[in-house]
Design a protein around this motif. Structure first.
Motif, PDB file in Angstrom:
ATOM      1  N   ASP B 115       0.822  -1.210   0.000  1.00 38.32           N
ATOM      2  CA  ASP B 115       0.000   0.000   0.000  1.00 38.32           C
ATOM      3  C   ASP B 115       0.855   1.259   0.000  1.00 38.32           C
ATOM      4  O   ASP B 115       0.426   2.302   0.500  1.00 38.32           O
ATOM      5  N   GLU B 139      -3.489  -2.693  -1.493  1.00 38.42           N
ATOM      6  CA  GLU B 139      -4.476  -2.654  -0.407  1.00 38.42           C
ATOM      7  C   GLU B 139      -5.218  -1.329  -0.440  1.00 38.42           C
ATOM      8  O   GLU B 139      -4.612  -0.252  -0.551  1.00 38.42           O
ATOM      9  N   ASP B 141      -7.975   1.232   1.444  1.00 37.82           N
ATOM     10  CA  ASP B 141      -8.564   1.612   2.728  1.00 37.82           C
ATOM     11  C   ASP B 141     -10.020   1.974   2.457  1.00 37.82           C
ATOM     12  O   ASP B 141     -10.316   3.077   1.986  1.00 37.82           O
ATOM     13  N   ALA B 147      -4.900  -0.066   7.309  1.00 35.27           N
ATOM     14  CA  ALA B 147      -3.912   0.199   6.265  1.00 35.27           C
ATOM     15  C   ALA B 147      -4.626   0.471   4.948  1.00 35.27           C
ATOM     16  O   ALA B 147      -5.852   0.458   4.859  1.00 35.27           O
TER      17      ALA B 147
END
Lengths: 385, 385
Positions: B115, B139, B141, B147
Motif C-alpha cells: 500500500d 491494499e 482503505d 492500512a
C-alpha cells in the motif's frame, strides 16, 4: 551461551520476534536476590513467565530447584531437565493427580495446593491409593483476590489440614498469592499489602500449628510484594515470576522502570498513514497479546511502548491498535510527540504490557545483550498444558 | 475422521483443552457458501482463525485452495500439504520477500499486498532480481480502519500500480478488509458497510483499469460484511475467517448466535468461594486469551460465557476474572442468576470472546460432534511465524 555466526542480527531477524535482553534478565534476578537475602526466605521462582529452561537455570538456587510451576507441562519439562523441587501453585483438579504421581515416581518432590475439604479429601484418598503422601499446601486468601481460605475461617482451614494430615497426605504448610498488590497505588500501599500477605499467611500457619498440625512451609509471593516487603518474619519462601522480565504494568506500578524490561517484540514497518500519523507494523496482538492491563493505570500504554531497534523508547509512541498481524503505532492520545519518519522495512522494538502474556505468544526467545544487535542464542519456551 | 477408542471423553480429557464442534463448523461453512453462491464471488477463506489443515480442507474449494494466510508460516505449512493458491493478506515487509520467492519456486501461486510506493518499489526490484513477476494486490482503505490507500488518493494508487506493472511485478488487482464492520451497530449498518467496502474497492479497480492497468482481482473480506452483503457486483473473491468458528463478539454483533460458536475451552472446577459466589476453574487467560473485545458491546461477556459440559450456556454465567491459569466464574454483574452448585472436578465449557485469539493459545483442537462427549480426532494448529 556463546555468540554464534549462524544466528542473525536484528536487521536480518524475521519479524515479529520475541527478544530477551539477558543482561537485564541477570540484573533483575540479582536485584531480587539482593532484596530477599537479608529478609530470610529462599526464592522459589515462578516459572510461569519464562517457561524456559535456560532462564530457570539462571534464577534457581541450584540445578534441582526450588521452583514454582503454573502447569504440569512445565513440571514435566523441568523434571526431564533434572529439576527435583517443585510447587504446582494452582489448586489441584483431582483429574490431574495421576500426572502428579507420575512425576513423583520419577523422583520429583512435587507439592500441590488445595483450598477446600473436597479437594483435600481427593488428595488424601489418592495418597492412600498410591501409597505416596502427597505434599500439600493449603491456599490462603490473604487479600480477597482469587482463591484460598481466609484466616477468619480458621476452623475450616484446620479441618482441611486435618483431612490431609490424618487422611494420608503430607500437610506441608500454607501458601498465598497477594494478587491485589497489582492494584495498589504507591509504594506505601504495596509495602502495606506485603505485610498483610505475610501476616495473614504466617497467622494461618500458626493456627494450624496451634491445632497440633504441621506447617513447615509458609510460602508467599507476587512480584510487587516480593520487591517491597520490609520484613518477612515467619515466611519460609517467596514465589515471584514476572520480576525476571518485568513489563510496562510493573513499571506503571513503580516496581521497575522501563529500563529494566528484559523482553520486547521486534517488528518491521510495513506501511504508514500520513494523514492519521500512523505507522503500521507486522506485529499485532498475535505477537504482543491482547492484554491491556495498563488501561487502568495512570499512563495507558495501549498495546505496548515503542522503542527504536536498540530498545530506546520514543517519547509517547505506543501501539494504539492491534489486529491479529497488524499493529498501528502512533503518538499517545493527547501527546504532541511526532512519530519518527521511518522507511518501510525499518525495525522497532515494542515493550509489552504484560510479559507473561506476550512471551506466551512465542515459542522461543531471541537472546541478546543490552546495546547489541546480534542474537547470541535461541532459548525455547514450553507452552501448553 | 473416525471415532477412536484411544481418544478420551470430555470427562477424561486433561484441562484446559480447546474443543471444536465439527458439526457447527460444517454448518457455519455451508451457511457462508450458501450466502455467497448467488452473489458471485468465490470464497478465499482466511486461514488465520483455524490455522489447521483439516479445517482448511473442509472450507477450501479444492485441495489446492484458494486460501488466505496471515503469516508466511501458514503459507509454508499449507504448501507442504499441497495447497497452491494463496494470498498473504498483510502488507509485505521487504525482508520477507525471500520466503515468498522460496514458496513460489515450490509451485505456489502466492500473491502479496502493498500500500505504498516504497513497498511497491521493493517488490518490483525483487521481481526483477528473481526473474519472477510477483503477483501483487494494492491494499485499499475502504473504511479508515487500518492500512491501505483511500479511493480519494487515486493518483497515488495508480502510481503504485504503474510501479508494479511496469517495474517487473504482476499487478493482480486490489484488496481491502472492512475492519470497521466490527464496530457497526445493527444489521442495517453492516449491510451499509458491506456496500461501502464493495463500492470503494470496485471503484479503485476501475480507476486502475481506466489508467490502462490490469486489475483482474477485486478481493474484499470481513466476516460481518461477507455474511450481510446484499450484492457483490464487481467483486471476484471474498476473504473471511472467523465465520468458521464464530465467537461471542460476532454473536454480540448479530452475525451469529451462541449456538453457532464451534470452539470452546473445557475447564475443570478447582475451587469455589461461597461468600463471593465464585467458582474457580483451571482455565485463565492462558487458555482463553486476554481478549476483552465484548467490553464495548451491549452485553459484556467478560472473559467468556460459561456452559455446562455439553455446551449449553448457563444463564448469565461468565468468567468475570482471568489470571494466568485461574478463571473466576460468577453471575454477570447485575444479574440475579445463581451460579450452579458444582463439585470440585466438574467440567465446564467456556465460549470465547474472540475465536482467533482463544484458538491461538492452543496447539491443537479436540474435535467432537454436537451433543457428544467423545473426542473423535485431534487436529493440530500451526502457530508462530
Amino acid at each position: 551461551m556463546s555468540a554464534s555466526a549462524a544466528l542473525p542480527s536484528l536487521e536480518a531477524l524475521d519479524t515479529p520476534a520475541l527478544l530477551l535482553d539477558v543482561m537485564r534478565l541477570d540484573r533483575n534476578i540479582a536485584r531480587m536476590r539482593a532484596h530477599l537475602a537479608p529478609l530470610g526466605p529462599r526464592l522459589r521462582p515462578h516459572f510461569k513467565t519464562a517457561k524456559c529452561l535456560e532462564v530457570a537455570r539462571r534464577v534457581m538456587d541450584g540445578q534441582e530447584g526450588p521452583v514454582t510451576v503454573s502447569t504440569l507441562k512445565e513440571a514435566e519439562q523441568l523434571a526431564a531437565a533434572g529439576v527435583r523441587d517443585m510447587l504446582y501453585a494452582a489448586g489441584i483438579a483431582p483429574g490431574k493427580l495421576n500426572r502428579v504421581t507420575a512425576l513423583r515416581r520419577r523422583g520429583v518432590d512435587l507439592s500441590i495446593v488445595v483450598d477446600s475439604l473436597q479437594a483435600a479429601e481427593a488428595v488424601a484418598r489418592h495418597s492412600r491409593d498410591t501409597a505416596d503422601r502427597l505434599p500439600t499446601l493449603i491456599e490462603i486468601d490473604s487479600d480477597g483476590h482469587r482463591a484460598g481460605i481466609r484466616r477468619t475461617h480458621g476452623d475450616l482451614m484446620v479441618e482441611i489440614g486435618r483431612m490431609l494430615h490424618e487422611g494420608g497426605a503430607e500437610l506441608r504448610g500454607v501458601m498465598t498469592h497477594a494478587g491485589e498488590s497489582y492494584h495498589c497505588h504507591g509504594d506505601e500501599a504495596i509495602i502495606a499489602m506485603a505485610e498483610q500477605e505475610r501476616a495473614e499467611t504466617v497467622g494461618c500457619a500458626e493456627l494450624l500449628r496451634a491445632a497440633g498440625l504441621p506447617a513447615p512451609v509458609v510460602s508467599i509471593g507476587s512480584t510487587p510484594t516480593a520487591r517491597f516487603a520490609q520484613g518477612l518474619d515467619g515466611v519460609t519462601e517467596v514465589r515471584a515470576g514476572v520480576f525476571m522480565f518485568f513489563d510496562l504494568f510493573m513499571a506503571g506500578l513503580g516496581v521497575c522502570t522501563t529500563d529494566d524490561i528484559a523482553v520486547s517484540v521486534l517488528a518491521t514497518v510495513t506501511g504508514y498513514n500520513a494523514e492519521k500519523g500512523w505507522i503500521i507494523v507486522d506485529a499485532g496482538w498475535m505477537a504482543m497479546s491482547s492484554d491491556r492491563n495498563t488501561r487502568g493505570q495512570a499512563v495507558d500504554q495501549f498495546f505496548g511502548l515503542v522503542c527504536d531497534v536498540d530498545g530506546i523508547p520514543y517519547p509517547d509512541l505506543v501501539m494504539i491498535k492491534a489486529n491479529q498481524e497488524h499493529g498501528v503505532i502512533a503518538a499517545r492520545p493527547g501527546s504532541t510527540a511526532v512519530p519518527p519518519a521511518l522507511p518501510i522495512g525499518a525495525k522497532l522494538r515494542i515493550l509489552p504490557n504484560h510479559a507473561c502474556a506476550t512471551a506466551s505468544k512465542h515459542d522461543h526467545y531471541n537472546v541478546l545483550k543490552t546495546g547489541s544487535r546480534q542474537i547470541d542464542a535461541i532459548w525455547q519456551r514450553f507452552n501448553g498444558w
